[in-house]
Scaffold this active site. Sequence first.
Site, PDB file in Angstrom:
ATOM      1  N   GLY A  58       0.819  -1.207   0.000  1.00 50.07           N
ATOM      2  CA  GLY A  58       0.000   0.000   0.000  1.00 50.07           C
ATOM      3  C   GLY A  58       0.850   1.252   0.000  1.00 50.07           C
ATOM      4  N   ARG A  68      13.404   9.925  -2.778  1.00 50.02           N
ATOM      5  CA  ARG A  68      14.281  11.067  -3.047  1.00 50.02           C
ATOM      6  C   ARG A  68      15.588  10.961  -2.269  1.00 50.02           C
ATOM      7  NH1 ARG A  68      14.815  16.044  -0.292  1.00 50.02           N
ATOM      8  NH2 ARG A  68      15.387  17.830  -1.606  1.00 50.02           N
ATOM      9  N   ALA A  69      15.484  10.618  -0.979  1.00 44.90           N
ATOM     10  CA  ALA A  69      16.684  10.517  -0.142  1.00 44.90           C
ATOM     11  C   ALA A  69      17.577   9.367  -0.583  1.00 44.90           C
ATOM     12  CB  ALA A  69      16.278  10.336   1.323  1.00 44.90           C
ATOM     13  N   ARG A  72      19.261  10.486  -4.051  1.00 45.16           N
ATOM     14  CA  ARG A  72      20.250  11.563  -3.938  1.00 45.16           C
ATOM     15  C   ARG A  72      21.451  11.143  -3.090  1.00 45.16           C
ATOM     16  NH1 ARG A  72      17.367  17.510  -4.266  1.00 45.16           N
ATOM     17  NH2 ARG A  72      16.590  17.180  -6.389  1.00 45.16           N
ATOM     18  N   ARG A 119       0.394  -4.995  -6.095  1.00 40.99           N
ATOM     19  CA  ARG A 119       0.508  -6.314  -5.492  1.00 40.99           C
ATOM     20  C   ARG A 119       1.033  -7.275  -6.552  1.00 40.99           C
ATOM     21  NH1 ARG A 119      -0.230  -4.932  -0.125  1.00 40.99           N
ATOM     22  NH2 ARG A 119      -2.036  -3.548   0.066  1.00 40.99           N
ATOM     23  N   CYS A 120       1.761  -8.290  -6.154  1.00 40.62           N
ATOM     24  CA  CYS A 120       2.319  -9.244  -7.121  1.00 40.62           C
ATOM     25  C   CYS A 120       2.248 -10.655  -6.556  1.00 40.62           C
ATOM     26  CB  CYS A 120       3.760  -8.878  -7.458  1.00 40.62           C
ATOM     27  SG  CYS A 120       4.481  -9.901  -8.763  1.00 40.62           S
ATOM     28  N   ASP A 150       5.737  -5.582   5.985  1.00 43.77           N
ATOM     29  CA  ASP A 150       6.274  -6.921   6.231  1.00 43.77           C
ATOM     30  C   ASP A 150       6.271  -7.798   4.982  1.00 43.77           C
ATOM     31  OD1 ASP A 150       6.848  -6.365   8.839  1.00 43.77           O
ATOM     32  OD2 ASP A 150       5.053  -7.306   9.672  1.00 43.77           O
ATOM     33  N   THR A 172       4.233   2.332   5.630  1.00 43.80           N
ATOM     34  CA  THR A 172       2.835   1.945   5.763  1.00 43.80           C
ATOM     35  C   THR A 172       2.151   2.892   6.740  1.00 43.80           C
ATOM     36  OG1 THR A 172       1.299   0.267   6.620  1.00 43.80           O
ATOM     37  CG2 THR A 172       3.533   0.206   7.474  1.00 43.80           C
ATOM     38  N   ASP A 174      -0.212   2.124   8.615  1.00 41.90           N
ATOM     39  CA  ASP A 174      -0.780   1.351   9.728  1.00 41.90           C
ATOM     40  C   ASP A 174       0.112   1.304  10.962  1.00 41.90           C
ATOM     41  OD1 ASP A 174      -2.887   0.709   7.974  1.00 41.90           O
ATOM     42  OD2 ASP A 174      -1.778  -1.010   7.193  1.00 41.90           O
ATOM     43  N   ASP A 176       2.231  -0.880  11.759  1.00 41.91           N
ATOM     44  CA  ASP A 176       2.107  -2.231  12.306  1.00 41.91           C
ATOM     45  C   ASP A 176       3.340  -3.095  12.068  1.00 41.91           C
ATOM     46  OD1 ASP A 176       1.826  -2.435   9.580  1.00 41.91           O
ATOM     47  OD2 ASP A 176       0.055  -3.727   9.633  1.00 41.91           O
ATOM     48  N   ARG A 209     -26.343  14.090  16.901  1.00 43.24           N
ATOM     49  CA  ARG A 209     -26.182  12.727  16.394  1.00 43.24           C
ATOM     50  C   ARG A 209     -25.053  11.984  17.118  1.00 43.24           C
ATOM     51  NH1 ARG A 209     -26.385  14.321  10.060  1.00 43.24           N
ATOM     52  NH2 ARG A 209     -28.634  14.123   9.724  1.00 43.24           N
ATOM     53  N   ARG A 218      -5.561  -1.568   9.281  1.00 44.05           N
ATOM     54  CA  ARG A 218      -5.549  -3.017   9.102  1.00 44.05           C
ATOM     55  C   ARG A 218      -5.883  -3.687  10.429  1.00 44.05           C
ATOM     56  NH1 ARG A 218      -0.671  -6.037   5.899  1.00 44.05           N
ATOM     57  NH2 ARG A 218       0.393  -5.592   7.860  1.00 44.05           N
ATOM     58  N   LYS A 261     -24.574  16.353  27.538  1.00 43.70           N
ATOM     59  CA  LYS A 261     -24.041  16.215  26.180  1.00 43.70           C
ATOM     60  C   LYS A 261     -25.052  15.460  25.312  1.00 43.70           C
ATOM     61  CE  LYS A 261     -19.727  14.911  23.821  1.00 43.70           C
ATOM     62  NZ  LYS A 261     -19.328  16.274  23.447  1.00 43.70           N
ATOM     63  N   ARG A 291     -25.019   7.742  12.607  1.00 47.68           N
ATOM     64  CA  ARG A 291     -24.509   7.596  11.237  1.00 47.68           C
ATOM     65  C   ARG A 291     -23.102   6.994  11.261  1.00 47.68           C
ATOM     66  NH1 ARG A 291     -27.574  11.208   7.981  1.00 47.68           N
ATOM     67  NH2 ARG A 291     -29.640  11.269   8.982  1.00 47.68           N
ATOM     68  N   ARG A 300      -4.646   7.584   2.955  1.00 42.13           N
ATOM     69  CA  ARG A 300      -3.376   7.259   2.304  1.00 42.13           C
ATOM     70  C   ARG A 300      -2.844   8.406   1.456  1.00 42.13           C
ATOM     71  NH1 ARG A 300      -3.527   1.100  -0.015  1.00 42.13           N
ATOM     72  NH2 ARG A 300      -3.428   0.012   2.002  1.00 42.13           N
TER      73      ARG A 300
END
Length: 375
Positions: A58, A68-69, A72, A119-120, A150, A172, A174, A176, A209, A218, A261, A291, A300
Amino acid sequence: LEFRRVLFRSQSCCKATSLFREEEVTGKRVNEELNCKLEGISRMEKQIKTIGVLTSGGDAPGMNAAVRAVVRTGLHKGFRMIGIQRGYNGLLNGECFEMNLRSVSNIISAGGTILYTARCLEFKTKEGQDKGAEKCRELGIDALVVIGGDGSYRGARALAHRGIPMIGLPGTIDNDIGCTDYTIGYDTAMNTALEMIDKLRDTTQSHDRCSVVEVMGRNAGYIALNVAIASGAMAVLLPEKEFDMQRDILDKIAETQKTGKRHFIIIVAEGVGHAQEIANEIQARTGIDSRATILGHVQRGGSPTLRDRVNASAMGYQAVCLLEQGKYNRIVGMKGEKLVDYPVDEALEMTKGLDPVLVDVCNTISIRSEERRVG
């Protein structure tokens, strides 16, 4: 006369011993020089001249800053740099191009990844991994820097077992990955989610609401926990913690209503899911208009925050430095604010959990009834 004979013999023995020692030392020197030459040849054979860089899995804000880093820093240190498009899928198909300083100009503020990602499934097979290593040799790529999670590391490790050195960078939203406290894109994703929740609060308050907001992550609750604290949510549901609908949501709503409240924000981690079902049940059991909002992939995107840009840049620099130093097959991470790196096998075995202090902070400062607050 006898004395002269003894002296002559003694001198001869000393000369013989001296010559023997000189020959021994000379022999050692020759062997040492030969070994050094052989070692030098071996080092030359293993010398890295061309580094490939790819993004996999992802996308995450800050990946471009890392690319870039890497590029360069590599160019500065005299390496030839190759960009591999669309992750391992692009590697197998030879979607590569040589990168120069201008290739990464004006990308540090851009979201997504200029190298694209995909993805592959083929690369999960032995045949695909064999093909990937052969493709690296065909393209003249001596080592890889892989930016991803991972799954991306496991693919890179497979190439390392086939003679292609690698360095992994944690990319990522996430957060994680067990070997690092911080992943590229995590900070931006949290800030994006927080901005959306702040806007959602305006309409939630206007209509009295209950908004059930699902954030990404994830199977990890890092984004959910942090945005729950930062947004002042009444409750948060995390995949790491079992939850009870009555205790963790309905009772909290009832207690909070006693303070006057009338609107509520509940954060649900992606690993828990079912935001719509939760909202439906809240409305059915309390009568409060509820809702569900699933923020989704908006988290992302967007321009990376300062923290993501700086950390991604530092990690990209470190990746090339490790390759230059001959430290291969490692994962770069952060512990606190310090850069660290671990062997890929060790890194993939590492785990981490939510900060229990932050969990307690979240539970403690969410609104309670007047009786409980006083007590």
